[in-house]
Design a protein around this motif. Structure first.
Motif, mmCIF file in Angstrom:
data_model
loop_
_atom_site.group_PDB
_atom_site.id
_atom_site.type_symbol
_atom_site.label_atom_id
_atom_site.label_comp_id
_atom_site.label_asym_id
_atom_site.label_seq_id
_atom_site.Cartn_x
_atom_site.Cartn_y
_atom_site.Cartn_z
ATOM 1 N N LEU A 36 0.801 -1.221 0.000
ATOM 2 C CA LEU A 36 0.000 0.000 0.000
ATOM 3 C C LEU A 36 0.841 1.282 0.000
ATOM 4 N N PRO A 37 1.929 1.357 0.786
ATOM 5 C CA PRO A 37 2.751 2.581 0.728
ATOM 6 C C PRO A 37 3.270 2.879 -0.682
ATOM 7 N N ILE A 38 3.624 1.819 -1.422
ATOM 8 C CA ILE A 38 4.084 2.013 -2.801
ATOM 9 C C ILE A 38 2.925 2.478 -3.679
ATOM 10 N N THR A 39 1.747 1.858 -3.490
ATOM 11 C CA THR A 39 0.566 2.233 -4.263
ATOM 12 C C THR A 39 0.224 3.705 -4.045
ATOM 13 N N ILE A 40 0.296 4.157 -2.797
ATOM 14 C CA ILE A 40 -0.010 5.552 -2.470
ATOM 15 C C ILE A 40 0.954 6.501 -3.184
#
Length: 229
Positions: A196-200
């Motif tokens: 999720l941090p990468i997606t954000i």
């Protein structure tokens, strides 16, 4: 203005290509059973969740209509690949060819499993995109993490609830079938949370580069309006 709305950006095109590659790769990797601790899974788990992450990014930045186009393009390219593989598997091998069994294991997808896979993909992907779109409007663009996770949970649940009973009912015991469905949804959701941090970061970079942050106010969610961009 109307002409511009119907155009797609280079980044959207690249995301579409990656989406199709992930779906086709997942088909090939699904033929291998892998062991993670005490859990038996299919190799497709390595790459298939990436398609949901791409779906999230596209729906968040470009909106549901572009996500709808992406899903149908992915479906058609995957169908094209599977059809060609099945055709090649059906054609008799050369007299010196000794790897029929190996080739068939990868490309000889049973019609029942293929049909279950295609139906589950379409339903799961459109549920994912719809939830992303509606939650974004409801939350006024806030809480991206929440809608990314919930859209994955609901999309993957719909995918599993369709695929496993259609593909494996009568072959795998009901109790084991239920366990497979739960583990698939759980692990794919954990996958989404981990990245999720990468997606954000990707979503933020896309919005900044594209200058777009679409809200799907007043659109049609009809899945058949493919070219209504």
């Amino acid at each position: 203005m109307e002409q511009k709305r119907k155009m797609v950006s280079v980044l959207f095109m690249l995301f579409s290509i990656l989406f199709c590659v992930c779906l086709i790769t997942a088909n090939v990797l699904e033929t291998k059973q892998i062991q993670v601790g005490a859990i038996s899974l299919t190799g497709g788990l390595i790459v298939f969740p990436v398609s949901y992450i791409i779906n999230d990014c596209v729906c968040e930045v470009w909106g549901y209509r572009k996500a709808r186009l992406l899903i149908w393009v992915g479906f058609l390219m995957n169908f094209f690949f599977v059809s060609l593989g099945a055709l090649c598997d059906w054609i008799p091998g050369a007299s010196y060819w000794t790897n029929d069994a190996g080739f068939h294991a990868i490309f000889g997808l049973a019609p029942r499993i293929a049909a279950a896979s295609f139906i589950a993909f379409l339903v799961g992907s459109f549920v994912n995109a719809y939830v992303m779109s509606r939650m974004k409007i409801r939350d006024g663009g806030r809480h991206f993490s929440s809608r990314a996770i919930w859209s994955t949970v609901l999309g993957e649940s719909a995918d599993s609830l369709i695929f496993f009973p259609l593909a494996l009912s009568g072959i795998v015991p009901t109790v084991e079938l239920f366990k497979l469905m739960i583990w698939q949804v759980l692990l794919k959701t954990v996958y989404e949370i981990i990245v999720l941090p990468i997606t954000i970061c990707v979503v933020k970079a896309l919005k900044d580069h594209e200058g777009e942050d679409v809200y799907d106010e007043g659109i049609s969610y009809n899945v058949l309006k493919i070219f209504n961009l």
